[in-house]
Write an enzyme that holds these catalytic residues in place. Structure first.
Site, PDB file in Angstrom:
ATOM      1  N   TYR A  53       0.919  -1.220   0.017  1.00  0.00           N
ATOM      2  CA  TYR A  53       0.031  -0.003  -0.018  1.00  0.00           C
ATOM      3  C   TYR A  53       0.809   1.197   0.133  1.00  0.00           C
ATOM      4  O   TYR A  53       0.401   2.458  -0.464  1.00  0.00           O
ATOM      5  CB  TYR A  53      -1.134  -0.033   1.289  1.00  0.00           C
ATOM      6  CG  TYR A  53      -2.313  -0.687   0.964  1.00  0.00           C
ATOM      7  CD1 TYR A  53      -3.290  -0.715   0.264  1.00  0.00           C
ATOM      8  CD2 TYR A  53      -2.026  -2.459   1.463  1.00  0.00           C
ATOM      9  CE1 TYR A  53      -4.151  -1.231   0.154  1.00  0.00           C
ATOM     10  CE2 TYR A  53      -3.152  -3.160   1.442  1.00  0.00           C
ATOM     11  CZ  TYR A  53      -4.290  -2.795   0.706  1.00  0.00           C
ATOM     12  OH  TYR A  53      -5.282  -3.684   0.517  1.00  0.00           O
TER      13      TYR A  53
ATOM     14  N   GLU B 172      -7.565  -7.415   5.598  1.00  0.00           N
ATOM     15  CA  GLU B 172      -6.846  -8.518   5.015  1.00  0.00           C
ATOM     16  C   GLU B 172      -6.331  -9.273   6.027  1.00  0.00           C
ATOM     17  O   GLU B 172      -6.070 -10.407   6.081  1.00  0.00           O
ATOM     18  CB  GLU B 172      -6.034  -7.903   4.047  1.00  0.00           C
ATOM     19  CG  GLU B 172      -6.762  -7.383   2.811  1.00  0.00           C
ATOM     20  CD  GLU B 172      -6.035  -6.315   2.034  1.00  0.00           C
ATOM     21  OE1 GLU B 172      -4.724  -6.240   2.064  1.00  0.00           O
ATOM     22  OE2 GLU B 172      -6.692  -5.828   1.429  1.00  0.00           O
TER      23      GLU B 172
END
Length: 396
Positions: A98, A140
């Site tokens: 990310y 996640e």
């Protein structure tokens, strides 16, 4: 939630960002793959990149997330986030990626919008990004924990123990864990990722719904060979090169299109290869002795092109209060005229409390959803699965 200061800035700049989001995402992927070519080679779907589908899906999700934050400052779109997180988990996405995405996405925003990106604007959209990213990272992490794997370490080797040609372009592969350990837990309706090494050395990944119910040591996936411009790299490889005795790298199962087992009335609507999660659901319902009404709807070009057609009908027939309704563009002689062409639910009874599950091409699912809403099925009780990038939010 988004801060009041950032909410005002995002609301004011959302039209400009929304108008340029397609250009921004295109430039983002160019920058990302130039800096990290291994991501295009081994993580992202090269076919979707070439067709521009991933760019549209990313643009739609960013715009939808920002709009939701502005319109619902005390809430967040958890359904959308869950769907993305399940896909990421099946690919083995990790938290550090990310930061890489952030670097190249914000460089693309600055490049495309230029002087419009003031420090205040950059700060506000940075807050939007990290609200979305951190929410996904948290979901996640939970998904990895539920499967008992380390973050990103979702892959195991599975042996192909059988292959069946279902139609001219669909084949079922029956799989067993190569190490002899128990198969991971899964839920009816979920999918797995399959990673194959192609001739050029790329390790491409695709998702395939499990077409068998959970339980036991075997799992089945039914794969349709994608033909077009471009042809499907992974489906083509599986059809041409994989058979009994071969070994595949397969992820733990994920996906949020999960069958409700509360005993409610159900409607399972599919088109084409979208029938695969429905077969898993039907097999589970039969095993559980489900007694509430089940309406099975499927659309295809012809009976010969309907994957797992016999199983679709036979499993439905095993349920005490179920009926299958198949629509074909080119039916066999004697097929009901009212079920020729596009699916029309007008004459089908939909019991109160029905929960609907949809899988197939986006136009099909949008049409069925519209008909179900007109019949009084609440939007919250209509669930869907998209094969490939989720373009639902990217539609005009």
């Amino acid at each position: 939630m988004l801060s009041e200061k950032s909410t005002a800035t995002v609301r004011a700049t959302l039209p400009a960002v929304g108008a340029a989001i397609g250009t921004i995402t295109e430039r983002f992927y160019e920058r990302l793959f130039a800096a990290h070519p291994e991501l295009l080679r081994d993580l992202f779907n090269r076919g979707n990149q070439a067709a521009g589908l991933q760019k549209r899906a990313l643009a739609g999700s960013i715009a939808a997330f920002a709009t939701y934050l502005v319109d619902h400052p005390e809430d967040r779109p958890d359904v959308m986030l869950s769907r993305i997180a399940h896909k990421h988990a099946s690919l083995g996405v990790t938290a550090d990626q990310y930061t890489i995405v952030h670097e190249h996405l914000f460089a693309a925003i600055a490049e495309v919008l230029a002087e419009a990106v003031t420090p205040e604007v950059a700060e506000a959209w940075d807050e939007v990004y990290w609200l979305m990213a951190n929410a996904l990272i948290a979901i996640e992490a939970r998904l990895y924990e539920e499967q008992g794997v380390l973050a990103g370490d979702v892959w195991r080797e599975w042996t192909v123990v059988g292959r069946t040609e279902e139609t001219a372009d669909c084949a079922t592969f029956r799989l067993r864990p190569a190490d002899g350990a128990p198969a991971p837990a899964c839920k009816p309706g979920q999918y797995v990722s399959v990673q194959v090494e192609l001739a050029d050395g790329a390790r491409q990944i695709r998702q395939y719904s499990l077409s068998s119910a959970p339980g036991g040591e075997l799992r089945s996936i039914t794969v349709k060979r994608v033909q077009g411009d471009p042809d499907g790299e992974v489906s083509g490889h599986l059809h041409a090169h994989v058979g009994e005795g071969d070994v595949l790298r397969v992820s733990a199962p994920y996906g949020d299109l999960v069958l409700d087992l509360s005993g409610a009335p159900l409607l399972l609507a599919s088109a084409g290869i979208g029938c695969t999660p429905m077969l898993s659901m039907l097999e589970q319902l039969v095993a559980d002795g489900h007694r509430a009404p089940v309406t099975v709807v499927h659309a295809d070009r012809s009976p010969a092109e309907h994957p797992l057609r016999d199983d679709h009908a036979a499993l439905t027939a095993k349920l005490p209060d179920a009926a299958a309704h198949f629509w074909y563009e080119n039916p066999e002689p004697g097929h009901p005229a009212e079920r020729t062409g596009l699916v029309d639910l007008t004459a089908l009874p939909v019991p109160p409390g029905t929960r609907a599950y949809l899988c197939g091409p986006l136009p099909f699912m949008r049409a069925v959803r519209t008909q179900l809403l007109a019949k009084g099925v609440p939007a919250a009780d209509i669930h869907y699965e998209v094969f490939g990038p989720d373009l639902w939010l990217a539609q005009d």
